[in-house]
Design an enzyme around this catalytic site. Structure first.
Site, PDB file in Angstrom:
ATOM      1  N   THR A   1       1.093  -1.067   0.133  1.00 34.13           N
ATOM      2  CA  THR A   1      -0.069  -0.011   0.145  1.00 34.13           C
ATOM      3  C   THR A   1       0.888   1.207   0.083  1.00 34.13           C
ATOM      4  OG1 THR A   1      -1.809  -1.077   1.226  1.00 34.13           O
ATOM      5  CG2 THR A   1      -1.633   1.210   1.285  1.00 34.13           C
TER       6      THR A   1
ATOM      7  N   PHE B   1       1.095   5.260   0.884  1.00 33.96           N
ATOM      8  CA  PHE B   1       0.663   6.309   1.533  1.00 33.96           C
ATOM      9  C   PHE B   1       1.386   7.746   1.188  1.00 33.96           C
ATOM     10  CE2 PHE B   1       0.291   2.227   4.028  1.00 33.96           C
ATOM     11  CZ  PHE B   1      -0.949   2.775   4.744  1.00 33.96           C
TER      12      PHE B   1
END
Length: 281
Positions: free
Chosen positions: A174, A176
């Protein structure tokens, strides 16, 4: 405005967003928030100095809410961080695998451990989020219910890691963005990234012409996504990430050419490329 030393994120302590804060900015105190909007408001109001917001996952794509919230947030991107989504089976201390009959987590995470759940015949329980599921399992104290979450969540809520890194896709990552009230256009690394949003003018082949300057000037565009503005099919906005700094000659020329074919162009942030970007690429 007084510095707080805090970084806001959405979720409970132990969430993967908390992991991103812990890994990227360990000197800052994490501030858990109920929603993305709450995390953004915490930065805007001064309750936190920075915010850590997920924007995309290598398996499940973009986090749609964030792309809608970023332009109107008033915040600027000053950094990026990548977190490998390692999923673990967490249980109350002393539990054996054969005692576990169900596993709780966010619905997205449940979909990432299908092989393990099927192999061990574990019933799926949908929780509000990953760290929240770990918190519930700790509070219940029932060895038949496990949580699927980060090792950090296990440490925080006093759970044992019964099975480590059980995700189906080992490269699941992921991305960010680190958000601040104030922009930072300083060249802070050899490889810089620039993120911006734009809306093309209503003329034939506007998007094709607008993007031509990046190709002719040798600017690498690593991300381009479109999304509707205020639910209108006729108003499409684009979000883009490019390699380089706005003051680089080739980037400057490309952005100038882009401006000829847009009726809105806003730089959301200039920041160093995270080292893991090269690993993923």
């Amino acid at each position: 405005m007084t510095k707080t030393g805090k970084i806001a994120f959405q979720g409970e302590l132990g969430a993967y967003s908390h992991q991103a804060c812990h890994d990227a900015l360990p000197e800052m105190a994490p501030l858990p928030c109920r929603t993305f909007e709450d995390a953004i408001e915490a930065v805007r109001s001064g309750a936190a100095d920075l915010g850590m917001l997920p924007v995309e996952n290598s398996t499940y794509g973009r986090v749609a809410d964030i792309h809608q919230l970023l332009p109107s947030s008033g915040l600027k991107i000053i950094g990026e961080a990548f977190v490998r989504v390692h999923i673990n089976l967490l249980t109350v201390p002393g539990t054996k695998l054969e005692e576990v009959t169900s596993a709780m987590s966010h619905t997205v995470l449940l979909g990432q451990v299908r092989n393990f759940l099927t192999t061990h015949n574990l019933h799926r329980i949908v929780g509000a989020d990953t760290a929240g599921s770990a918190k519930i399992v700790a509070e219940k104290g029932d060895p038949s219910i496990a949580a699927l979450a980060s090792e950090l969540a296990g440490e925080i809520y006093g759970l044992d890691v019964l099975a480590r890194h059980i995700e189906d896709a080992s490269n699941n990552t992921t991305r960010f963005l680190v958000m601040s009230r104030m922009p930072d256009f300083e060249r802070r690394a050899e490889k810089m990234m620039t993120s911006f949003i734009f809306r093309v003018r209503n003329i034939p082949a506007a998007l094709y012409k607008a993007l031509g300057g990046f190709a002719t000037n040798g600017v690498n565009m690593t991300k381009l996504e479109s999304y509707m503005v205020r639910g209108q099919f006729t108003a499409t906005q684009f979000y883009a990430d490019i390699e380089g700094h706005p003051e680089d000659p080739n980037v400057k020329l490309a952005l100038e050419e882009l401006s000829y074919f847009t009726d809105m162009l806003e730089i959301l942030g200039v920041y160093p490329a995270a080292p893991i970007r090269q690993e993923i690429g």
